[in-house]
Write an enzyme that holds these catalytic residues in place. Sequence first.
Site, short mmCIF file in Angstrom:
data_model
loop_
_atom_site.label_atom_id
_atom_site.label_comp_id
_atom_site.label_asym_id
_atom_site.label_seq_id
_atom_site.Cartn_x
_atom_site.Cartn_y
_atom_site.Cartn_z
N ASP A 26 -1.30 -3.29 2.38
CA ASP A 26 -1.35 -1.88 2.76
C ASP A 26 -0.20 -1.60 3.73
O ASP A 26 -0.14 -2.17 4.82
CB ASP A 26 -2.70 -1.59 3.43
CG ASP A 26 -2.94 -0.10 3.63
OD1 ASP A 26 -2.13 0.71 3.14
OD2 ASP A 26 -3.94 0.25 4.29
N MET A 27 0.73 -0.75 3.31
CA MET A 27 1.85 -0.40 4.17
C MET A 27 1.36 0.32 5.43
O MET A 27 0.39 1.07 5.38
CB MET A 27 2.84 0.49 3.42
CG MET A 27 3.43 -0.15 2.17
SD MET A 27 4.28 -1.72 2.49
CE MET A 27 5.56 -1.20 3.63
N ASP A 48 1.39 3.14 -1.65
CA ASP A 48 1.63 2.21 -0.54
C ASP A 48 0.55 1.14 -0.40
O ASP A 48 0.39 0.54 0.65
CB ASP A 48 1.75 2.98 0.77
CG ASP A 48 0.49 3.76 1.13
OD1 ASP A 48 -0.39 3.92 0.26
OD2 ASP A 48 0.38 4.20 2.28
N GLU A 49 -0.17 0.86 -1.48
CA GLU A 49 -1.33 -0.03 -1.38
C GLU A 49 -1.57 -0.71 -2.72
O GLU A 49 -1.45 -0.09 -3.77
CB GLU A 49 -2.54 0.82 -0.97
CG GLU A 49 -3.81 0.10 -0.73
CD GLU A 49 -4.94 1.06 -0.38
OE1 GLU A 49 -6.03 0.57 -0.09
OE2 GLU A 49 -4.74 2.29 -0.44
#
Length: 349
Positions: free
Chosen positions: A9-10, A103-104
């Site tokens: 996860d960013m 982003d995940e």
Amino acid sequence: MDTVIIHVDMDAFFASVEVLDNPSLKGKPVIVGGTSNRGVVATCSYEARRFGVRSAMPIFMAKELCPNAVFVKPRFWRYKEISNNIFNIFRDITPYVEPLSIDEAYLDISYINKNPIDIANYIKNKVKKDIGLTLSVGISYNKFLAKLASDWNKPNGLKIITKEMVPKILFPLPINKIYGLGSKSVKKLNNIGIFTVEELYKLPENIFIEYFGKFGHDIYDRIRGIDNRKVITSRERKSIGKETTLRVDTDEIEELKEYIKEFSSDISSILKNKNVSGKTITLKIKTSSFVNHTKSRTLNSYIREENDLYNEAIDILENLQLQEKIRLIGLSISSLKEDTIEQMSFWSK
């Protein structure tokens, strides 16, 4: 072979990209979203989160909580570009990558004969070196626990949850941490004095079924460390849509029609580029009091032409009983299928 799943996860992704491209923003409370009071927060830096700013919060509320914040308009093309580079790093490690969002993702590394922590550290170091961003990683033997672990010590975190740790490691957590429990379910449980996983764990299984219906078994299993969902490397797109928050609340039908016309054009182009058509049209509105309404219509045949989309959406709009002004309008099409022959417009003669 034991299952090993990583969840990546960013950290504050959109805001982090803005700081990456503009280092003068480093250390400042950065809020990405609509810059007018009409917009909402897409994401924000951890500096802004300390003031209580959260995703999906109206901009006017974010300004009240954090008046010194730097507000930045989203640059989705840039976020997508960075995301593609990051996901290429993931896929260099394993082909078993399941994107959850821009982003995940989940990564199944079960077949890799290496220490999972070493793999996680490699990912973190590679993304930091090649891209310049940090991410948080969770490692476990199923999806639920891996995702829970990645959120354990953000930002730039790394956490592993083993079978031996479960269920005790979960007991102190608030029940809103459990995947599948929405805000209504959490409130319902809070009303009967259930606030932690440990309190939830003590309930008999029949109570889970009574409260959550068919999902009760899943919730019961998850807090016991059981989650049999597999990493899915490809996911069928369920809908294509566009929406916008209006600059000023309105109940003028002609103005709303202009937005629908623009949406219809954009959606038609996407459908044609992907060589798909759909037959369920959904019109979404949010009123000035922030209440969401959706109205759907399923057609007998599949469509993808701009005029077809527009006419169906307008017919739905004109049959709505608007009681107050609208602040957001959206249009989407679902029930998608791949085209094998050229589609004809319903409205062509």
